[in-house]
Design a protein around this motif. Structure first.
Motif, mmCIF file in Angstrom:
data_model
loop_
_atom_site.group_PDB
_atom_site.id
_atom_site.type_symbol
_atom_site.label_atom_id
_atom_site.label_comp_id
_atom_site.label_asym_id
_atom_site.label_seq_id
_atom_site.Cartn_x
_atom_site.Cartn_y
_atom_site.Cartn_z
ATOM 1 N N UNK A 1 -10.482 6.504 -38.947
ATOM 2 C CA UNK A 1 -11.123 7.708 -39.484
ATOM 3 C C UNK A 1 -10.200 8.402 -40.485
ATOM 4 N N UNK A 2 -8.896 8.390 -40.202
ATOM 5 C CA UNK A 2 -7.946 9.124 -41.058
ATOM 6 C C UNK A 2 -7.574 8.342 -42.305
ATOM 7 N N UNK A 3 -7.474 7.044 -42.167
ATOM 8 C CA UNK A 3 -7.199 6.164 -43.314
ATOM 9 C C UNK A 3 -8.440 5.306 -43.557
ATOM 10 N N UNK A 4 -9.566 5.994 -43.570
ATOM 11 C CA UNK A 4 -10.852 5.305 -43.604
ATOM 12 C C UNK A 4 -11.009 4.374 -44.816
ATOM 13 N N UNK A 5 -10.687 4.889 -45.996
ATOM 14 C CA UNK A 5 -10.898 4.095 -47.211
ATOM 15 C C UNK A 5 -9.961 2.890 -47.260
ATOM 16 N N UNK A 6 -8.679 3.122 -46.951
ATOM 17 C CA UNK A 6 -7.722 2.019 -46.945
ATOM 18 C C UNK A 6 -8.143 0.947 -45.934
ATOM 19 N N UNK A 7 -8.575 1.395 -44.751
ATOM 20 C CA UNK A 7 -8.998 0.441 -43.728
ATOM 21 C C UNK A 7 -10.237 -0.325 -44.176
ATOM 22 N N UNK A 8 -11.155 0.395 -44.819
ATOM 23 C CA UNK A 8 -12.381 -0.248 -45.300
ATOM 24 C C UNK A 8 -12.052 -1.326 -46.332
ATOM 25 N N UNK A 9 -11.148 -1.008 -47.252
ATOM 26 C CA UNK A 9 -10.741 -1.986 -48.266
ATOM 27 C C UNK A 9 -10.115 -3.205 -47.596
ATOM 28 N N UNK A 10 -9.320 -2.958 -46.552
ATOM 29 C CA UNK A 10 -8.678 -4.070 -45.864
ATOM 30 C C UNK A 10 -9.691 -4.978 -45.167
ATOM 31 N N UNK A 11 -10.870 -4.427 -44.859
ATOM 32 C CA UNK A 11 -11.934 -5.265 -44.286
ATOM 33 C C UNK A 11 -12.599 -6.113 -45.348
ATOM 34 N N UNK A 12 -12.907 -5.456 -46.480
ATOM 35 C CA UNK A 12 -13.861 -6.044 -47.417
ATOM 36 C C UNK A 12 -13.207 -6.831 -48.547
ATOM 37 N N UNK A 13 -11.940 -6.583 -48.803
ATOM 38 C CA UNK A 13 -11.332 -7.194 -49.996
ATOM 39 C C UNK A 13 -10.273 -8.242 -49.697
ATOM 40 N N UNK A 14 -10.250 -8.773 -48.485
ATOM 41 C CA UNK A 14 -9.263 -9.823 -48.181
ATOM 42 C C UNK A 14 -9.439 -10.996 -49.124
ATOM 43 N N UNK A 15 -10.681 -11.299 -49.462
ATOM 44 C CA UNK A 15 -10.960 -12.434 -50.348
ATOM 45 C C UNK A 15 -10.383 -12.223 -51.742
#
Lengths: 212, 212
Positions: A95-109
């Motif tokens: 929740x606190x690093x929401x955007x960074x965490x989201x990027x780490x999910x979606x942009x590994x490729x």
DNA sequence: GTCTATAACTAGATAGAC
DNA sequence: GTCTATCTAGTTATAGAC
């Protein structure tokens, strides 16, 4: 985003905002530069490439997660408490690093092969350390888990998913969400205070007979 | 991928493979064409744009999910059985249509605004219908859920996550994974056969007192 | 229905002035 | 450390022959 921050930090924050909204490949370097209030050419003084900006975000994110997990394990002693703090920590990070965490999910490729290998190694380490918390509880007889590895990945994807939907001005604040996720994880691991009482609750022999 | 399929179908399959591996924006139309064994120009006879190929995949995926959920609800009558079939269905979809499901997770941002609205409406509908299964069980007194909406999203992200890691030649086959996920979901919803027995198990008055 | 050729544009990155 | 100007290559999509 303050204008007084140094340029590298402004670029990092611009990248977090734009990669989250549009994705890495849909974000031109010129757009990063504009949000960071700098010209595109100047950006290359601070980072050697667009790829390195993405990689920087991954490294920081994974290291924060790993440090948080290490702290959680250090400060608690029982398997149950360790798991509770680890889950709370994991959810609050998302929740606190929401955007960074989201990027780490979606942009590994979007990472180069070498960078991806490095990040996946950190992710595997995190998963393995988390899994250890479950195994410790099973061995202590307080968790009851048919397949520890499967439950581990289920818990982590469930909790990481918070970054996908959490709204900072939504119905529940981050602490409430974290608490509820801790409760849900305790259900998933079949927590009970001792082996005997848990066996009575989970697999009552009489009820089993009555089923037939 | 058979060469005898019609071109449109070969393009769809090429898109699924490439969008999954590299992402939408990192996949040039020329690459789609090459895998579909066609020239880039010819592709535009079958689809008006690259965007439309992505959208086509989203629509098909969401419609399959919605149909599967509708069938699950029709064929079963009790809240518990409906949820079990719905979860099994959801997990098996994410192993059998793994790539399409994965793309639907990761490429929502790549949809045009109008297309995204349409897909999000379908997704919201699916989530709402799934949530109804939980509410029905709570009202029947067989599920015990502190926050139905939160548990709903937790279940769905947990189960959809299967598409991220499942391997078709891995340790567990898809049926085993589906079964275990059904078990985990039953823990999450606090399933018990009747209100009385469950209340005894979940919130024993004596234990609560003893805690202080 | 598929091809070749190309238009119109945008991308990431660099050079060199200041 | 930041700027402007630009290089090179790749992008989606279209035109028109067959």
């Amino acid at each position: 985003m303050s204008d007084n921050e140094d340029a590298a930090e402004r670029i990092r924050k611009a990248a977090i905002a734009l990669f989250k909204t549009h994705g890495y490949h849909a974000t031109p370097v010129r757009a990063l530069a504009e949000v960071a209030k700098i010209e595109a050419g100047s950006l290359y003084y601070h980072f050697p490439s667009k790829q390195e900006i993405l990689f920087d975000n991954f490294v920081r994110t994974m290291d924060m997660l790993l440090e948080g997990l290490a702290r959680a394990v250090e400060t608690e002693s029982t398997p149950r408490r360790r798991l509770r703090v680890a889950v709370r920590n994991h959810v609050l990070f998302h929740t606190r690093r929401q955007d960074e965490a989201f990027i780490s999910h979606t942009e590994i490729r979007a990472l180069s092969e070498q960078n991806r290998r490095e990040i996946l190694a950190k992710r595997d380490l995190y998963e393995e350390r988390f899994c250890e918390l479950l195994r410790a509880g099973v061995e202590a007889g307080v968790f009851h888990i048919p397949d520890v590895r499967l439950t581990n990945i289920a818990i982590l994807t469930m909790c990481s998913g918070v970054a996908d939907w959490f709204l900072h001005d939504g119905r529940l604040d981050e602490e409430s969400v974290a608490e509820r996720y801790v409760e849900m994880v305790e259900r998933l691991v079949g927590y009970s205070r001792s082996t005997e009482s848990s066996d009575r609750k989970r697999l009552p022999a009489r009820r089993r007979k009555a089923r037939r």
